[in-house]
Design a protein around this motif. Structure first.
Motif, PDB file in Angstrom:
ATOM      1  N   SER A 132      12.574  49.039   5.596  1.00 51.83           N
ATOM      2  CA  SER A 132      11.659  47.932   5.281  1.00 51.83           C
ATOM      3  C   SER A 132      10.280  48.184   5.879  1.00 51.83           C
ATOM      4  N   GLU A 133      10.252  48.714   7.092  1.00 55.92           N
ATOM      5  CA  GLU A 133       8.960  49.000   7.737  1.00 55.92           C
ATOM      6  C   GLU A 133       8.196  50.056   6.928  1.00 55.92           C
ATOM      7  N   ILE A 134       8.921  51.077   6.474  1.00 55.75           N
ATOM      8  CA  ILE A 134       8.272  52.197   5.784  1.00 55.75           C
ATOM      9  C   ILE A 134       7.832  51.782   4.369  1.00 55.75           C
ATOM     10  N   ASP A 149       0.890  50.871  12.427  1.00 53.80           N
ATOM     11  CA  ASP A 149       1.910  50.251  13.292  1.00 53.80           C
ATOM     12  C   ASP A 149       3.246  50.211  12.564  1.00 53.80           C
ATOM     13  N   GLU A 150       3.216  49.850  11.282  1.00 54.40           N
ATOM     14  CA  GLU A 150       4.481  49.717  10.528  1.00 54.40           C
ATOM     15  C   GLU A 150       5.182  51.077  10.441  1.00 54.40           C
ATOM     16  N   ALA A 151       4.406  52.152  10.296  1.00 55.34           N
ATOM     17  CA  ALA A 151       5.011  53.493  10.301  1.00 55.34           C
ATOM     18  C   ALA A 151       5.693  53.731  11.639  1.00 55.34           C
ATOM     19  N   GLY A 152       5.028  53.339  12.724  1.00 56.18           N
ATOM     20  CA  GLY A 152       5.613  53.492  14.062  1.00 56.18           C
ATOM     21  C   GLY A 152       6.903  52.698  14.194  1.00 56.18           C
ATOM     22  N   HIS A 153       6.906  51.474  13.657  1.00 58.80           N
ATOM     23  CA  HIS A 153       8.131  50.652  13.730  1.00 58.80           C
ATOM     24  C   HIS A 153       9.284  51.363  13.020  1.00 58.80           C
ATOM     25  N   GLY A 154       8.971  51.935  11.859  1.00 59.37           N
ATOM     26  CA  GLY A 154      10.006  52.668  11.126  1.00 59.37           C
ATOM     27  C   GLY A 154      10.563  53.798  11.989  1.00 59.37           C
ATOM     28  N   ARG A 209       9.042  46.403  21.642  1.00 58.22           N
ATOM     29  CA  ARG A 209       7.741  47.023  21.321  1.00 58.22           C
ATOM     30  C   ARG A 209       7.237  46.532  19.966  1.00 58.22           C
ATOM     31  N   ILE A 210       8.149  46.458  19.016  1.00 55.94           N
ATOM     32  CA  ILE A 210       7.765  46.049  17.663  1.00 55.94           C
ATOM     33  C   ILE A 210       7.203  44.626  17.660  1.00 55.94           C
ATOM     34  N   CYS A 211       7.860  43.720  18.394  1.00 54.65           N
ATOM     35  CA  CYS A 211       7.428  42.315  18.370  1.00 54.65           C
ATOM     36  C   CYS A 211       6.022  42.129  18.919  1.00 54.65           C
ATOM     37  N   GLU A 271       3.579  44.108  18.546  1.00 47.88           N
ATOM     38  CA  GLU A 271       2.637  44.446  17.477  1.00 47.88           C
ATOM     39  C   GLU A 271       2.690  43.439  16.336  1.00 47.88           C
ATOM     40  N   GLU A 272       3.871  42.906  16.073  1.00 46.40           N
ATOM     41  CA  GLU A 272       3.978  41.929  14.983  1.00 46.40           C
ATOM     42  C   GLU A 272       3.139  40.690  15.252  1.00 46.40           C
ATOM     43  N   SER A 273       3.021  40.296  16.515  1.00 42.71           N
ATOM     44  CA  SER A 273       2.264  39.067  16.761  1.00 42.71           C
ATOM     45  C   SER A 273       0.773  39.310  16.480  1.00 42.71           C
TER      46      SER A 273
HETATM   47 FE   FE2 Z   1       6.689  45.999  11.463  1.00 43.15          FE
END
Ligand code: FE2
Ligand code: FE2
Length: 324
Positions: free
Chosen positions: A54-56, A84-89, A163-165, A167-169
């Motif tokens: 989903s992130e990717i 950031d989304e790539a990093g989350h993936g 870590r992801i959260c 960045e999401e905020s």
């Molecule tokens: Fe994300």
């Protein structure tokens, strides 16, 4: 019917099962080398890999606007967000790998169209206001879903989520800020913002999954401390977060039935259109085919990078061996 053998298993856990049960009961963390039931492992592999996909895939609807962002500042912010989304993936693929699945297997399943990812990314992004609505609503829903996952019982997943959260905020606030600026703009900009909110509101509510009475796996995931709140509880929290923010923005949430029921403290909402959700989930959404094709093309275009990296790693291994 329960056979005597089942009863023996239920009352006589093996030492490993007892250890696993004790860690879960104490709200502790299961780590990659710990014994875990096969079903727990399978559930996590499915959930974490879907989340990584989903992130990717989720990079695509926004990457679509990087070249057309209305200012240099907006372009820089949007690029940082998509990155950031790539990093989350990557964090999430790594977490799934600790459960014994390989990155190649997960990627093959995705590009073959066999793996699921969040249906929200199968909707198009026709206007700049979609960047605001995605940040505000989609990343906002992601935060509601993901903050409790920071306490998921599987260690690598929970730690990735922390870590992801963070960045999401930031993602949610940048979306809110795009909408705020549009709502303070011309009538045409205000209409564009409202139109984007109208299109993303219902799909964002669907991100929490089916109603509790139709969500067969939820109870087990809650027993294992993977999930901490039910789908409907999370949806309520999300709407509770949106209502005051919509007021500040001056946008209308597109549900005429929406109101707070003072007695129960819960929001009353219109029925969600699950037929549409199921259509998109089944691969018949407006953008499913295009998202997958784009991912497949990117994978093929990147083959030379993977080959070069593998050749370099092999060369280094030979050098290290010679040095040793
Ligand atoms: Fe994300
Ligand atoms: Fe995000």
């Amino acid at each position: 019917m329960t056979s005597p053998a089942d009863l023996a298993v239920a009352s006589d856990p093996t030492p490993e099962e007892a250890q696993f049960g004790a860690i879960i009961a104490a709200d502790g963390r299961i780590e990659p080398r710990d014994w875990m039931p096969d079903a727990y492992r399978r559930t996590l592999v499915r959930q974490i890999s879907q989340h990584a996909h989903s992130e990717i895939i989720g990079m695509q609807p926004e990457a679509n606007w990087i070249t057309r962002a209305p200012s240099l500042k907006r372009k820089a912010i949007l690029m940082a967000k998509v990155q950031d989304e790539a990093g989350h993936g990557l964090y999430l693929y790594s977490a799934a790998q600790t459960l014994g699945t390989t990155r190649d297997d997960m990627m093959d399943a995705l590009i073959a169209g066999k793996a699921r990812y969040s249906s929200i990314f199968n909707y198009p992004t026709p206007t700049w206001a979609d960047m605001g609505a995605i940040g505000w609503l989609v990343d906002g829903a992601a935060i509601c879903n993901q903050v409790p996952l920071c306490r998921a019982s599987y260690g690598p997943y929970g730690r990735a989520m922390v870590r992801i959260c963070k960045e999401e905020s930031f993602h949610q606030r940048q979306g809110f800020e795009i909408l705020l600026e549009l709502m303070r703009g011309t009538p045409a900009q205000q209409r564009m913002a409202q139109d984007a909110v109208d299109r993303w509101y219902w799909p964002s509510l669907q991100m929490f999954g089916p109603p509790d009475d139709q969500s067969p796996n939820s109870a087990q995931s809650m027993e294992w401390n993977i999930k901490r709140f039910t789908n409907d509880e999370l949806r309520q929290r999300f709407v509770g977060m949106l209502v005051p923010q919509a007021e500040v923005l001056g946008v209308t949430l597109p549900d005429p039935e929406l109101r707070l029921d003072e007695a129960s403290g819960r929001y009353v909402m219109s029925e969600i259109d699950w037929t549409e959700f199921n259509e998109v989930l089944a691969g018949r959404g407006p953008m499913n085919a295009e998202r997958l094709k784009r991912r497949r093309d990117a994978h093929e275009d990147g083959a030379w990078v993977r080959e070069a990296a593998a050749a370099y790693a092999a060369k280094r291994a030979v050098q290290r061996e010679a040095a040793a």
